[in-house]
Design a protein around this motif. Structure first.
Motif, PDB file in Angstrom:
ATOM      1  N   VAL A  46       0.868  -1.174   0.000  1.00 25.17           N
ATOM      2  CA  VAL A  46       0.000   0.000   0.000  1.00 25.17           C
ATOM      3  C   VAL A  46       0.904   1.223   0.000  1.00 25.17           C
ATOM      4  CG1 VAL A  46      -1.614   1.298   1.427  1.00 25.17           C
ATOM      5  CG2 VAL A  46      -1.901  -1.159   1.185  1.00 25.17           C
ATOM      6  N   ASN A 102      -3.629  -0.471  -3.012  1.00 25.29           N
ATOM      7  CA  ASN A 102      -4.689   0.532  -2.783  1.00 25.29           C
ATOM      8  C   ASN A 102      -4.934   1.390  -4.026  1.00 25.29           C
ATOM      9  OD1 ASN A 102      -2.107   1.660  -2.322  1.00 25.29           O
ATOM     10  ND2 ASN A 102      -2.943   3.295  -1.046  1.00 25.29           N
ATOM     11  N   GLU A 110      -6.852  -0.777  -6.525  1.00 28.27           N
ATOM     12  CA  GLU A 110      -8.277  -0.861  -6.121  1.00 28.27           C
ATOM     13  C   GLU A 110      -9.029   0.378  -6.583  1.00 28.27           C
ATOM     14  OE1 GLU A 110      -8.042  -1.259  -1.816  1.00 28.27           O
ATOM     15  OE2 GLU A 110      -9.068  -3.184  -1.962  1.00 28.27           O
ATOM     16  N   LEU A 138     -14.072   1.276   0.025  1.00 30.10           N
ATOM     17  CA  LEU A 138     -12.689   1.279   0.528  1.00 30.10           C
ATOM     18  C   LEU A 138     -12.589   1.761   1.975  1.00 30.10           C
ATOM     19  CD1 LEU A 138     -10.843   2.700  -2.624  1.00 30.10           C
ATOM     20  CD2 LEU A 138     -11.137   0.315  -1.934  1.00 30.10           C
TER      21      LEU A 138
END
Lengths: 197, 87
Positions: free
Chosen positions: A100, A144, A147, A166
């Motif tokens: 991330v 992240n 996503e 999220l």
């Protein structure tokens, strides 16, 4: 929660039927969302079997916990949050790193006066190769950011819904999305070899 | 409202996603347009940034129906079996 208190009464009523064991309602829910859920899982996991496992577990979780759905958020938001967690489970199960990042890829690209330090941007030529390179660079993104890009690509999914999936604010979602796109641009530019930036 | 967007590439860069998605306030859109008239490098950067956003949208495809239908049938069967077990 009652139907009157739910913001999404149709979704609420449908999941109440699922919770009562109505197979037709269960099929309806899965048919309406299964395709885009599978697409999202495939693109996040880049592995057919892992995506299928994540989809199965998410849908089963949806059917088993339908009675917990209170209609305050849309069914789509709720289901994609379940799927997101199942995708993370698949990452862990397969021993894959979940990287991330909040880093801004252009953080060091500007002078103190706010201008580009390096102005040598060269236009990209439109080509099939460009699309391939961009796709490859997307796969290299931190989890992240990937996503955020994948949720943004889902038709008619709003920034509000994506941020709820999220668990971040809309502003934060938009920032993650922005940095993801900027990272892909930089990566693609490095590979195509157009700009020195 | 940030008039500095018209002058500074770093501020222009920060609002690019909102600009590309049409999520920027109208007044700031005008500052972005103004910046683009004055800054060829940012024009190229915007084209590349937009190409990335468009490639991401175009690559999004739903999984094929037979694959999804097979998974749905498996899920329904597991759900039914769990219900029967608990009955």
């Amino acid at each position: 929660m009652t139907t009157a208190a739910a913001k999404h009464p149709k979704d609420f009523a449908l999941l109440q039927r699922v919770s009562a064991g109505d197979e037709a309602a269960a099929s309806e829910v899965m048919q309406s969302l299964g395709g885009e859920m599978f697409g999202f899982a495939r693109r996040m996991l880049a592995d057919e079997q892992a995506a299928e496992d994540a989809l199965q577990e998410a849908l089963l979780g949806l059917l088993r916990t339908a009675g917990n759905f209170d209609g305050r958020e849309s069914l789509r938001t709720w289901v994609f949050r379940i799927l997101r967690n199942k995708i993370i489970d698949q990452y862990r199960k397969r021993g894959r790193d979940l990287v991330v990042s909040d880093a801004d890829p252009e953080a060091a690209s500007f002078s103190s006066s706010g201008h580009w330090k390096n102005l040598d941007f060269q236009p990209w030529n439109e080509s099939a190769e460009l699309l391939e390179v961009v796709q490859h660079c997307m796969e290299l993104l931190p989890h992240n950011q990937r996503e955020a890009l994948q949720l943004k690509a889902i038709e008619e999914l709003s920034a509000q819904e994506a941020s709820e999936i999220l668990g971040v604010s809309v502003a934060n979602f938009r920032q993650i999305l922005h940095r993801g796109r900027a990272s892909v641009r930089k990566c693609a530019d490095d590979k195509i070899g157009g700009s020195a930036a | 409202m940030r008039p500095e967007i018209a002058q500074r590439c770093d501020l222009f860069y920060q609002v690019l996603s909102d600009f590309v998605d049409g999520a920027l306030e109208e007044v700031d859109m005008a500052y972005v347009e103004e910046h683009l008239k004055l800054c060829p490098p940012c024009e190229v950067y915007l084209d590349q940034f937009r190409a990335v956003a468009e490639a991401n949208q175009s690559a999004q495809t739903k999984a094929s129906t037979p694959d999804v239908d097979r998974v749905l049938q498996q899920v329904l069967a597991r759900w039914q079996a769990a219900k029967d077990d608990s009955a």
